[in-house]
Design a protein around this motif. Structure first.
Motif: not given
Length: 495
Positions: A426-449
């Protein structure tokens, strides 16, 4: 004398009882009497006072004193997508606290616009047109025209619907289950229990327009272009203690089409699915416009797709819902995954206490929130992923993208991230193995602990970082993953 009287006016304005109007003619009478009672006052003071009284009496102008007070506070459904009824705040005038109760299984977003009633001569900050995150206290400042201020603090109570687990009977042995063909429900509150259903020519169990149905202690083995359980307009359905397996899957790779889900439901509220095992279906559990569902103790193995299926659970245009205590184990040389958990055009879901192992899609991620504000979406924005472990992810662990927002990733842990071949060509990851993403978001996202241990691409953890209001993770701590859910449906003599 002017300074003394001005101070009195200021103090009276602070009482915040009602807007008050003082006519200076009345003030004339009040002030005229006071010097007569002060026998020791000097004549020069009296002359100055008399002169000021004559001047005020001649003007006959009223003095308006605004009230620094919030008289009403509400969060109204007309202003907030996803709300079905208004939330009315309770105001404590002694402490300037405003109490609101927010049910996160009904209110699918914590970015809410309040409606605040104040005196016409005062202003309030923050502006009521600005959505606020009421997952924590918010302070509003009321200011008069002369600059006097009063603070009010909104204190939210986040009320989660009490989860009442159904009483699950001890799983009968296979020898105690009766063999059965497929079943079509014919009445409300029908019970289907203690059956071993095998089918190749229709859905294992089908429900259309009946409520309160209970499916308990069943093994369902299905094949062909069908579902294990399919339902529509089936409010208050309970599925408990069941094993559901697509029995004709190839040794590896996708099924013939994407319509062979273990469980699929449409337009049904208040579902309870608990102690359920799903194997080799296109998707394990797919819910379309199914609000306020509760899914607990879900065991999944080898979701088979093909695209757009391949999830353990998918929410499609759903408002609210809980998925708690779950695991999915995908052998990347057998399964054919997309997103392991998909929240699509849906909001308010809480994904808790889970283990996700294996994703071989070059585009799919562990948990994906997407399209929460696009055409057809329901419930606004928002969601929570908490206490979930991720292993063998390639393209991503957790995302809030393309119009989604206000999503919190709390105490997530990830390791054994894949940078190379994902499996089955199936190939390799298109995101180059990104962990957290929030593109084209409306905002307000949080990464906690959160923890990310030994990522294969340590410079590609978050993108773009500015899309997260809080970024709190560590990358130097190993961890022991959560135990998978293991449900036993066999007899002791079979072990």
């Amino acid at each position: 004398m002017y300074s003394w009287f001005g101070e009195k006016i200021r103090i009276m304005a602070k009482t915040r009882l009602q807007p008050m109007y003082f006519n200076t003619s009345i003030l004339f009478l009040m002030v005229l009497v006071l010097p007569l009672l002060q026998l020791g006052s000097c004549s020069s003071d009296h002359d100055i006072l008399s002169e000021s009284i004559i001047k005020d009496a001649a003007t006959e102008e009223s003095i308006f004193i605004p009230v620094l007070q919030i008289t009403e506070f509400s969060i109204q459904s007309i202003d907030n997508i996803g709300l079905t009824s208004d939330i009315i705040g309770v105001i404590d005038e002694e402490t300037n606290l405003i109490y609101v109760e927010i049910d996160t299984n009904i209110v699918s977003t914590l970015q809410l616009k309040p409606n605040i009633t104040i005196d016409s001569a005062t202003t309030v900050v923050p502006d009521t047109d600005t959505p606020q995150d009421f997952s924590e206290e918010v302070t509003y400042t009321v200011t008069s025209e002369n600059g006097a201020e009063e603070n009010y603090t909104v204190v939210p109570t986040i009320a989660e619907t009490e989860i009442v687990e159904p009483e699950v009977e001890e799983t009968p042995c296979a020898s105690n289950r009766q063999d059965s063909g497929p079943i079509v429900v014919t009445e409300n509150n029908q019970r289907i229990e203690n059956l071993h259903i095998k089918t190749s020519n229709q859905h294992g169990i089908e429900i259309n327009g009946f409520t309160g149905v209970v499916i308990s202690n069943c093994i369902i083995e299905y094949t062909g272009a069908y579902m294990g359980i399919k339902f529509a307009e089936a409010d208050n359905l309970t599925i408990e203690n069941c094993s559901i397996k697509y029995t004709d899957a190839p040794s590896s790779g996708p099924l013939a089409d994407a319509t062979r889900n273990c469980i699929e439901g449409f337009d049904s509220e208040n579902l309870v699915i608990t102690y359920v095992k799903v194997e080799d279906g296109s998707t394990g559990i797919r819910l379309d416009q199914c609000d306020k569902s509760v899914l607990t103790y879900i065991e999944g193995h080898n979701m088979r797709g093909p695209f757009p299926r391949g999830q353990l659970v998918q929410y499609d245009k759903c408002i609210g819902g809980l998925l708690e205590n779950f695991s999915v184990i995908n052998d990347r040389e057998i399964a054919w995954t997309e997103d392991n958990i998909s929240i699509y055009k849906s909001a308010g879901q809480q994904i808790k206490k889970g283990l996700i192992v294996g994703n071989n899609s070059p585009r799919g991620v562990g948990v994906m929130f997407e399209d929460q504000n696009t055409e057809g979406a329901r419930g606004g924005t928002g969601g929570l992923v908490e206490d979930v472990d991720f292993l063998e992810m390639g393209n991503g662990v957790a995302s809030s993208v393309e119009g989604s927002g206000n999503v919190t990733f709390n105490r997530l842990r990830a390791k054994e991230i894949i940078c190379g071949e994902l499996g089955q060509g199936r190939g390799t990851p298109e995101s180059n193995s990104l962990i957290f993403a929030a593109f084209e978001t409306t905002g307000g996202n949080k990464i906690i602990d959160c923890l990310v241990y030994e990522s294969c691409n340590p410079t590609n953890i978050i993108w773009p970082e500015y899309s997260f209001e809080v970024v709190d993770y560590r990358d130097d701590i190993d961890f022991e993953p959560r135990d998978p859910i293991v449900l036993n449906f066999s007899c002791p003599s079979d072990n």
